[in-house]
Structure formats: C-alpha cells, structure tokens
Write an enzyme that holds these catalytic residues in place. Structure first.
Site: not given
Ligand code: DX5
Ligand code: ZN
Length: 217
Positions: A9, A34, A36, A68, A70, A139, A177
């Site tokens: 990510s 990835h 976000d 992804h 959100m 998640m 994730d």
């Molecule tokens: C959370 C995101 C993740 C996040 C994961 O809101 O969807 O993709 O970047 O980060 P780490 O690996 O640092 O938990």
């Molecule tokens: Zn994500």
C-alpha cells in the site's frame, strides 16, 4: 486455489514523493500496488484522488493498480478511477448505494471488481453478489489509517469466505488489509487469504525481499 500476491500500500510511502514509493515497488519486481482512497467521511481521513492515480499511472504502465475505495458514494467515482488507470476497484459493502449495479459498472469499465468488509461485517454479507466478485477484501483493521495493529478476531472470517467460495462455485481472491506483517500474514494465509496488502511492514522492512518471501512462498 490462488497463488499468493503481496500488494504494497503506497499509503505508507512519503506522500510528497509517491513516485519514489512506486519505484521501490517496481524495483522489487512486484506486480501489484494497492491504492487507498479515503473521503474523510466513510473513514476519518483523506488520502489522494484520481489525479494522483493518473499521474502514478503515467510513471508506470506495468504495475497492477488495485484500488480500494473507502468512500460513502463509490458509485460516483468508479469511472474516474478506471479512467485514471485502476485495473481493480474494490468497494465497501457497508454504505447505502446500489452495490450490484456498481460492481457491474466497474466490470463494464474493464476493471476487476470486489467487495470490502469492515472488521465487524460478517463474511455472509457478500452472498447476494458472490457471482460477480473477483476479490473479497476483509479489513483486518478499521480502515482510515496505516500503522494500526492487526485485529486477530478477523481470522475466522477468512475461513468462512473460503468456505462460501467453495460452496458457491465462486472464484474470488481473498485479500487482507491492515496490520499485515510476516507473522499476521502467515496467520491469514493459513486461514484462507491469498492476497496481502502491507503498508508499514513493507516500506519499513529492513529486508523487503525476505518480507515478500515470507508471504508469497
Ligand atoms: C487502511 C488501508 C490500508 C493501510 C494498511 O485504511 O486500507 O491499506 O494502508 O496499512 P498498514 O499495512 O500500515 O496497516
Ligand atoms: Zn486498503
């Protein structure tokens, strides 16, 4: 069923130098990145939007852009992200919008599609759309921020997602994730996950090659 994939990510990279983050992933010989996307409403944070994705795409035509969303209104933005170069778009099951139509729209735009489940959303929530899915993302933290701790109670959901897939002739990948490192990634893999998003653990790893091998081999 599916070969394991590490999808770093870029949220965990330096946002003033996202190009460098992308180059690290490409130089490591990885296939996926990835992306976000946060709206400050469905999740309590912002990240970046379609313009950033399009500019990253101009720098790299090979990496698979796994996006992804959100967002409370993902249906309003799937086209912009597809045009920006996303090749897979995953949307959350929790907000109120026409999920089936949005999955179909993502597919019409030429992308793979998937559904995302928050930590307290049951695996069975995907059932109405199970035939439409290339990916289910469970998640393993509450979305919004990188660097959080893995929620261990997410593990049974992964087994249930695998069971649902087998019972229904599904073909989706199972992605995790949030808080994924070598240890939590292995737990997820044993429970049925095949696609591993890692932000912090990837960009902060002393030995990124070893980290990758721990998840993919
Ligand atoms: C959370 C995101 C993740 C996040 C994961 O809101 O969807 O993709 O970047 O980060 P780490 O690996 O640092 O938990
Ligand atoms: Zn994500």
């Amino acid at each position: 069923m599916h070969t394991p994939i590490l999808a770093p990510s870029i949220l965990a990279a330096n946002h003033a130098r996202l190009a460098d983050g992308l180059a690290i992933i490409a130089d490591d010989g990885l296939d996926w990145v990835h992306l976000d996307i946060m709206d400050g409403h469905f999740v309590p944070n912002f990240s970046f939007g379609p313009q950033t994705v399009a500019d990253l795409r101009k720098l790299n035509s090979k990496l698979f852009f796994d996006t992804h969303l959100m967002l409370d209104n993902p249906h309003q933005y799937v086209e912009a992200f597809a045009k920006a170069g996303s090749q897979q778009i995953t949307i959350h099951v929790e907000p109120d919008y026409d999920i089936g139509a949005t999955l179909a729209h993502i597919r019409e735009l030429g992308c793979r599609c998937g559904l995302v489940l928050n930590p307290d959303t049951p695996a069975d929530a995907i059932v109405p759309w199970i035939d439409q899915l290339d990916m289910v993302l469970a998640m393993t933290v509450w979305p919004g921020f990188g660097g959080q701790s893995f929620i261990e109670s997410s593990l049974p959901k992964l087994s249930r997602l695998a069971e649902l897939r087998d019972e229904n002739g599904g073909r989706y990948r199972i992605q995790v994730d949030g808080g994924i490192n070598a240890e939590t990634g292995l737990l997820c893999r044993r429970a049925g996950a095949d696609t591993f998003v890692a932000g912090t653990a990837y960009f902060k790893a002393k030995n990124r090659k070893a980290f990758r091998q721990s998840l993919e081999n």
